[in-house]
Motif scaffolding. Structure first.
Motif, mmCIF file in Angstrom:
data_model
loop_
_atom_site.group_PDB
_atom_site.id
_atom_site.type_symbol
_atom_site.label_atom_id
_atom_site.label_comp_id
_atom_site.label_asym_id
_atom_site.label_seq_id
_atom_site.Cartn_x
_atom_site.Cartn_y
_atom_site.Cartn_z
ATOM 1 N N PRO A 83 37.078 -27.770 0.583
ATOM 2 C CA PRO A 83 37.628 -28.501 -0.564
ATOM 3 C C PRO A 83 38.614 -27.630 -1.356
ATOM 4 C CG PRO A 83 35.227 -28.176 -0.766
ATOM 5 C CD PRO A 83 35.641 -27.579 0.532
ATOM 6 N N GLN A 84 39.447 -28.284 -2.113
ATOM 7 C CA GLN A 84 40.510 -27.609 -2.859
ATOM 8 C C GLN A 84 39.997 -26.502 -3.781
ATOM 9 O OE1 GLN A 84 44.073 -27.806 -3.200
ATOM 10 N NE2 GLN A 84 43.668 -28.425 -1.110
ATOM 11 N N TRP A 85 38.827 -26.739 -4.382
ATOM 12 C CA TRP A 85 38.345 -25.810 -5.404
ATOM 13 C C TRP A 85 37.703 -24.546 -4.818
ATOM 14 C CZ3 TRP A 85 33.280 -25.524 -4.236
ATOM 15 C CH2 TRP A 85 32.667 -26.655 -3.677
ATOM 16 N N THR A 86 37.588 -24.456 -3.494
ATOM 17 C CA THR A 86 36.993 -23.262 -2.891
ATOM 18 C C THR A 86 37.855 -22.040 -3.210
ATOM 19 O OG1 THR A 86 36.431 -24.687 -1.032
ATOM 20 C CG2 THR A 86 36.030 -22.334 -0.752
ATOM 21 N N PRO A 87 37.226 -20.979 -3.719
ATOM 22 C CA PRO A 87 38.016 -19.764 -4.020
ATOM 23 C C PRO A 87 38.759 -19.283 -2.774
ATOM 24 C CG PRO A 87 35.766 -19.529 -4.822
ATOM 25 C CD PRO A 87 35.816 -20.801 -4.038
ATOM 26 N N GLN A 88 39.939 -18.783 -2.971
ATOM 27 C CA GLN A 88 40.791 -18.387 -1.852
ATOM 28 C C GLN A 88 40.136 -17.300 -0.994
ATOM 29 O OE1 GLN A 88 43.431 -20.084 -1.035
ATOM 30 N NE2 GLN A 88 43.732 -18.821 0.799
#
Lengths: 312, 244
Positions: B187-192
């Motif tokens: 998902p988008q919010w996963t830390p890089q």
């Protein structure tokens, strides 16, 4: 010398052996007896360093099996239960592999292999792959592997299990010959083997030592120790004649052969001469007459089953 | 020759004592031929390199290497020879490493026997042989990674078939880990850094760059550390499980 000191081995919640202590010295052939699941194999696996003890120590000539495993293992020759060998190798390849692992190099490898092959008579199957060998030959390959480095300590887990009577005899002779300046520990549930090869026997049950002594000492604990066996030609009331004999406990009649009797001694006291005098004076119609040393099997059953009953 | 060498020799010989080694090598070569010339479009590309050959290796290894590794320890436990091996005066590390190196040696031999591909490409054109050498080395290291996983899985069971299935599954995980399919699933919010860590663990990430001739020591280091870690895990699993 092998020193086993307060040895305990637990598998999860199951205690296989608990607080086992004994010492074995050079020249002794120790028979390890016990019912199936008593902890015989587990004890051997811990002594040989295959399993780690939960508590306690094992020392082989002063080398702790957990602290200096390489040194301790170098002193041991081990035949695991069932004599596992690498089946895809030939006898020759397998024994060469063992000789190399045991540290032999160059011409010494061949010398060593030739010697053990002769000792356990493997010449005929030398180039055969182990998978194709009969049970007896496989067992002998396992033995050859164990004695490759002329070890100070020889540990054999059921060395004669599954062998025919000739092979059994051969292996026992081999063990006797090897035993002179070595320590040999064999586990078995064949009791005649203990009388045949062992100088000492330890009976373990439920992970504990329940008896420890020479085979003769253990036999003397049998209720048949000093008992006299008799076979008559015609029936005769032995009990009445023996009533006056203070050291005689009682007479047992064989259930299958009513003319066969066993006269049991009280507390293992010698009764042979008293009974034989009586037989002559009372004119018993005797056809067979001999003294019992005591039956190891009887001792084994009494000791190990007694424990089970207590627990139930 | 130390104990490591003695065990290595025994293990390698036992591969060749059964048909396993020959079957492995023959099928490996046939599959490579099919993948490279048919599916890989070796001729159609009109380029003198072995990229189509190497790019199928991860998928080829996925099924072939676990077959080599599955018996490493499972067979020892099944037949009871582990008790013999572990009571000989050797270190556990020598046994683990010796067995691994023998299996790795077998894949090395199979890989070496693909040299006709190299001759073909040199006959047809003028490829960069440095790149090809690097790719060969990278491919071999990747096979080592698969094998190390296989060693650990084999140590955890008595049943070679179970070891095979477990190894294929885990290897698959590591192959696809760095691929866009998996990375895009986050998902988008996963830390890089988590996404990056995932990408960095993937076999494809490292192997792709090696096979294209980007010779980065870090890619090799990745496989080396990967192999070491799984072999360490093998040793631990053997210690724990050998009693059952």
């Amino acid at each position: 010398m092998i020193e086993v000191d307060h040895l305990t081995k637990k598998f999860d919640q199951v205690t296989a052996i608990s607080d086992l202590s004994f010492t074995v010295v050079e020249g002794e052939v120790l028979g390890f007896l016990g019912p199936n699941g008593a902890g015989k194999s587990t004890t051997m696996k811990v002594i040989t360093g295959f399993l780690f003890p939960t508590e306690g120590t094992v020392k082989i000539d002063g080398f702790d099996i957990t602290r200096s495993p390489i040194e301790a293992k170098s002193l041991i020759g081990y035949l695991p239960e069932g004599a596992p060998c690498y089946g895809d190798m030939t006898t020759r390849e397998f024994l060469y592999f063992i000789a190399r692992i045991r540290g032999y190099r160059g011409a010494e490898i061949k010398n060593r292999v030739d010697r053990v092959v002769k000792e356990v008579a493997l010449e005929t199957v030398f180039h055969q792959s182990i998978d194709t060998l009969s049970k007896g030959f496989k067992r002998r390959v396992g033995l050859a592997q164990a004695i490759m480095h002329d070890p100070k300590v020889l540990i054999l887990d059921e060395p004669t299990d599954g062998l025919d009577p000739n092979q059994k005899h051969h292996v026992r002779e081999l063990i006797k010959n090897l035993a002179k300046d070595k320590i040999v520990i064999i586990s078995t549930h064949i009791l005649e083997e203990v009388s045949a090869v062992c100088t000492r026997a330890i009976i373990i049950d439920q992970g504990k030592i329940v008896a420890d002594g020479t085979p003769a000492e253990l036999e003397s604990r049998s209720r048949y120790h000093q008992a006299v066996s008799i076979r008559l030609t015609t029936s005769h009331d032995l009990a009445a004649d023996l009533a006056g004999c203070p050291d005689v406990d009682h007479v047992e009649q064989d259930s299958e052969d009513p003319l066969r009797y066993t006269i049991l001694a009280k507390d293992g006291k010698p009764i042979f001469s008293a009974v034989s005098e009586l037989a002559q004076s009372k004119h018993w119609p005797v056809s067979e007459f001999h003294i019992n040393k005591g039956q190891l099997e009887d001792v084994f059953r009494t000791i190990t089953q007694g424990l089970h009953r207590e627990i139930k | 020759m130390g104990n490591l060498g003695i065990i290595f020799r025994r293990e390698l010989a036992s591969y060749f004592a059964t048909p396993l080694a020959y079957i492995f090598i023959v099928i490996f070569l046939i599959m490579n031929g099919i993948f490279t010339f048919d599916l890989g479009g070796f001729y159609l590309r009109g380029q003198a390199d072995l990229l189509p050959f190497f790019s199928f290796h991860p998928w080829l290894y996925l099924f072939m290497v676990p077959a080599v590794a599955m018996g490493l320890w499972a067979d020892e436990r099944k037949t009871g020879t582990i008790e013999l091996l572990m009571t000989l005066p050797i270190k556990l590390s020598e046994a683990v490493l010796g067995k691994f190196l023998a299996a790795w040696g077998l894949t090395g031999i199979a890989l070496f026997l693909t040299f006709p591909f190299w001759i073909t490409v040199n006959y047809l054109g003028d490829p960069d042989n440095g790149v090809i050498m690097a790719a060969y080395l990278g491919s071999w290291f990747m096979a080592g990674g698969f094998l190390a996983i296989g060693s650990c899985m084999s140590a955890s069971t008595k049943n070679p078939v179970i070891a095979f299935i477990l190894t294929v599954s885990i290897c698959f995980l590591f192959v696809v880990m760095g691929s866009p399919i998996v990375l895009n699933a986050f998902p988008q919010w996963t830390p890089q850094f988590i996404v990056d860590a995932f990408a960095a663990m993937g076999f494809l990430t490292h192997f792709d760059s090696i096979s294209k001739g980007v010779l980065d020591i870090r890619d090799f280091l990745f496989f080396a550390i990967f192999i070491f870690s799984w072999l360490l895990a093998s040793a631990i699993v053997i210690e724990i499980k050998k009693a059952n």
